[in-house]
Design a protein around this motif. Structure first.
Motif, PDB file in Angstrom:
ATOM      1  N   HIS A 171       0.688  -0.980  -0.223  1.00 17.06           N
ATOM      2  CA  HIS A 171      -0.501   0.046  -0.086  1.00 17.06           C
ATOM      3  C   HIS A 171       1.079   1.443   0.218  1.00 17.06           C
ATOM      4  CE1 HIS A 171      -2.237   3.774   1.550  1.00 17.06           C
ATOM      5  NE2 HIS A 171      -3.985   2.296   1.009  1.00 17.06           N
ATOM      6  N   VAL A 172       0.935   1.850  -1.406  1.00 18.04           N
ATOM      7  CA  VAL A 172       1.431   2.851  -1.623  1.00 18.04           C
ATOM      8  C   VAL A 172       1.763   4.332  -1.203  1.00 18.04           C
ATOM      9  CG1 VAL A 172       3.854   3.422  -2.806  1.00 18.04           C
ATOM     10  CG2 VAL A 172       2.805   1.633  -3.249  1.00 18.04           C
ATOM     11  N   THR A 173       2.194   5.177  -0.741  1.00 19.80           N
ATOM     12  CA  THR A 173       1.769   6.365  -0.255  1.00 19.80           C
ATOM     13  C   THR A 173       2.760   7.949  -0.328  1.00 19.80           C
ATOM     14  OG1 THR A 173       0.036   5.883   2.263  1.00 19.80           O
ATOM     15  CG2 THR A 173       1.037   7.959   1.634  1.00 19.80           C
ATOM     16  N   ALA A 174       2.798   8.695  -0.924  1.00 23.11           N
ATOM     17  CA  ALA A 174       4.254   9.095  -1.818  1.00 23.11           C
ATOM     18  C   ALA A 174       3.864  10.691  -1.685  1.00 23.11           C
ATOM     19  CB  ALA A 174       4.228   8.799  -2.936  1.00 23.11           C
ATOM     20  N   THR A 175       4.977  11.279  -0.990  1.00 21.48           N
ATOM     21  CA  THR A 175       4.985  13.315  -1.054  1.00 21.48           C
ATOM     22  C   THR A 175       5.400  13.766  -2.578  1.00 21.48           C
ATOM     23  OG1 THR A 175       7.284  12.939   0.026  1.00 21.48           O
ATOM     24  CG2 THR A 175       5.057  12.746   1.343  1.00 21.48           C
ATOM     25  N   SER A 186      -1.450   8.904 -11.227  1.00 17.21           N
ATOM     26  CA  SER A 186      -0.942   8.020 -12.382  1.00 17.21           C
ATOM     27  C   SER A 186       0.351   6.199 -11.691  1.00 17.21           C
ATOM     28  CB  SER A 186      -1.042   8.641 -13.322  1.00 17.21           C
ATOM     29  OG  SER A 186       0.457   8.956 -13.443  1.00 17.21           O
ATOM     30  N   LEU A 187       1.262   6.703 -11.549  1.00 18.54           N
ATOM     31  CA  LEU A 187       1.957   5.978 -10.861  1.00 18.54           C
ATOM     32  C   LEU A 187       2.035   4.607 -10.068  1.00 18.54           C
ATOM     33  CD1 LEU A 187       5.384   8.232 -11.419  1.00 18.54           C
ATOM     34  CD2 LEU A 187       4.625   6.976 -13.107  1.00 18.54           C
ATOM     35  N   GLY A 188       0.984   4.807  -9.844  1.00 21.86           N
ATOM     36  CA  GLY A 188      -0.447   4.025  -8.680  1.00 21.86           C
ATOM     37  C   GLY A 188       0.000   3.996  -7.293  1.00 21.86           C
ATOM     38  N   ALA A 189      -0.100   5.121  -7.321  1.00 16.65           N
ATOM     39  CA  ALA A 189       0.046   5.488  -4.859  1.00 16.65           C
ATOM     40  C   ALA A 189      -1.292   5.628  -4.659  1.00 16.65           C
ATOM     41  CB  ALA A 189       0.868   7.239  -4.783  1.00 16.65           C
ATOM     42  N   ASP A 190      -0.968   4.971  -3.874  1.00 14.29           N
ATOM     43  CA  ASP A 190      -3.314   4.170  -3.590  1.00 14.29           C
ATOM     44  C   ASP A 190      -2.759   6.378  -2.382  1.00 14.29           C
ATOM     45  OD1 ASP A 190      -3.474   1.653  -3.587  1.00 14.29           O
ATOM     46  OD2 ASP A 190      -1.369   1.317  -2.668  1.00 14.29           O
ATOM     47  N   GLY A 191      -1.908   6.392  -2.507  1.00  8.40           N
ATOM     48  CA  GLY A 191      -2.658   7.633  -1.912  1.00  8.40           C
ATOM     49  C   GLY A 191      -1.274   9.446  -2.049  1.00  8.40           C
ATOM     50  N   VAL A 192      -1.549  10.685  -1.919  1.00  4.89           N
ATOM     51  CA  VAL A 192      -0.661  11.757  -1.842  1.00  4.89           C
ATOM     52  C   VAL A 192      -0.776  12.595  -1.622  1.00  4.89           C
ATOM     53  CG1 VAL A 192      -0.586  10.678  -5.420  1.00  4.89           C
ATOM     54  CG2 VAL A 192      -2.172  12.570  -4.233  1.00  4.89           C
ATOM     55  N   ILE A 193       0.664  13.091  -0.822  1.00  6.30           N
ATOM     56  CA  ILE A 193       0.593  14.290   0.662  1.00  6.30           C
ATOM     57  C   ILE A 193       1.230  15.248  -0.505  1.00  6.30           C
ATOM     58  CG2 ILE A 193       1.164  14.714   2.653  1.00  6.30           C
ATOM     59  CD1 ILE A 193       1.278  12.025   3.048  1.00  6.30           C
ATOM     60  N   ASP A 194       0.437  16.506  -0.238  1.00  3.82           N
ATOM     61  CA  ASP A 194       1.564  17.472  -0.983  1.00  3.82           C
ATOM     62  C   ASP A 194       2.068  18.308  -0.278  1.00  3.82           C
ATOM     63  OD1 ASP A 194       1.599  20.254  -1.682  1.00  3.82           O
ATOM     64  OD2 ASP A 194      -0.582  20.798  -1.990  1.00  3.82           O
TER      65      ASP A 194
END
Length: 308
Positions: A171-175, A186-194
């Motif tokens: 389960h991927v989250t990315a900043t 679009s690369l597959g992150a389940d969650g993103v953080i600004d």
């Protein structure tokens, strides 16, 4: 041929585009006509002399380690590729040589690529994609179902790490910055953080693994959201690993090392269309100074390339 060279440790403005003799391949070397070369933060560190204890440079030195191109000639002991083959390679950092029209690279560091793929888009694989692989699977030992936070998910290493972690079943989250949130999704992150407008520590907790390419305060704050027994892999610069270990966190500084098997693995994923290369800016070889200056500012989207 043209090459971007330095004659001593120094600053970006000390780089010169010079006419130099074409390299002659050794017994087990591959001579490659470079189509594109990828810039890495390490290029600026090598230039400034920060890594001279690990990679002492012999001057004059041609910059660059990551390249994609076509085989022109091979040494008599080379059996893995032949003239006309399309390849990617990562040179030894102490040898450099990628920021040039031709490069001679040991055959063990060269991986053949499909004729159907645009070579320029693959020049960023050797360090960035392979570093992401090394961080996730070798140092991080990521497993399906684990929670992973990847800092700078739109960057060179981060954009590959998001894809690889997702394909591994995590389960991927990315900043990322606001402008790159859609890209990271679009690369597959389940969650993103600004990261500029949101505190990532408020959106993630109890993580199994954090991949950090930023360092400093970002790395320190990440320790507070990793579960006991979790892992932190830092790729920016060496840091104190004993403090985190006292808190039950396996913290490691990862220094990327070339490995033909690892590079072949990421190349195979790219060939099958399962690993996308994000290209940010493209510069001509003549504009190497401008390209490295831009990279040094940070916040790059994907890979920055020199089109040779």
């Amino acid at each position: 041929m043209k090459a971007a060279r330095i004659h001593a440790y120094g600053a970006i403005d000390d780089i010169r585009i010079e006419d130099v003799p074409e390299p002659v391949p050794g017994l087990d070397d591959v001579l490659i006509r470079v189509e594109a070369a990828a810039l890495n933060p390490m290029d600026n560190k090598l230039l400034a002399g920060y890594l001279k204890d690990f990679f002492p440079l012999a001057f004059p030195y041609t910059l660059g380690t990551d390249l994609a191109g076509t085989v022109v000639a091979t040494g008599p002991l080379v059996a893995t590729v032949r003239p006309g083959d399309r390849v990617i390679a990562r040179t030894d950092p102490a040898s450099g040589g990628a920021f040039a029209e031709l490069a001679a690279v040991p055959a063990r560091l060269v991986v053949p690529m499909s004729a159907d793929l645009p070579l320029a888009s693959l020049a960023g694989l050797p360090t960035a994609a392979a570093s992401a692989w090394q961080a996730l699977f070798e140092a991080g030992a990521v497993q399906p179902g684990q929670s992973v936070l990847i800092h700078a998910g739109a960057g060179g290493v981060g954009s590959f790490a998001v894809q690889l972690a997702k394909r591994a079943g995590a389960h991927v989250t990315a900043t990322a910055s606001a402008a790159n949130l859609d890209l990271v999704r679009s690369l597959g992150a389940d969650g993103v953080i600004d990261y500029r407008n949101q505190d990532f520590t408020a959106f993630a907790t109890g993580l199994d693994l954090v991949i950090d390419t930023i360092g400093g305060e970002t790395l320190e704050r990440s320790l507070g959201i990793i579960r006991r027994g979790g892992k932190l892999i830092g790729l920016s610069a060496p840091f104190d690993t004993e403090g985190p270990k006292a808190r039950g966190i396996d913290a490691q500084f990862l220094f990327h090392q070339s490995d033909a098997g690892r590079l072949a693995a990421v190349a195979a994923l790219a060939t099958d269309g399962r690993l996308q290369s994000v290209i940010g800016q493209e510069f001509a070889l003549a504009d190497t100074v401008e390209a490295l200056r831009s990279l040094s500012k940070g916040g790059a989207r994907g890979k920055t390339l020199l089109m040779v």
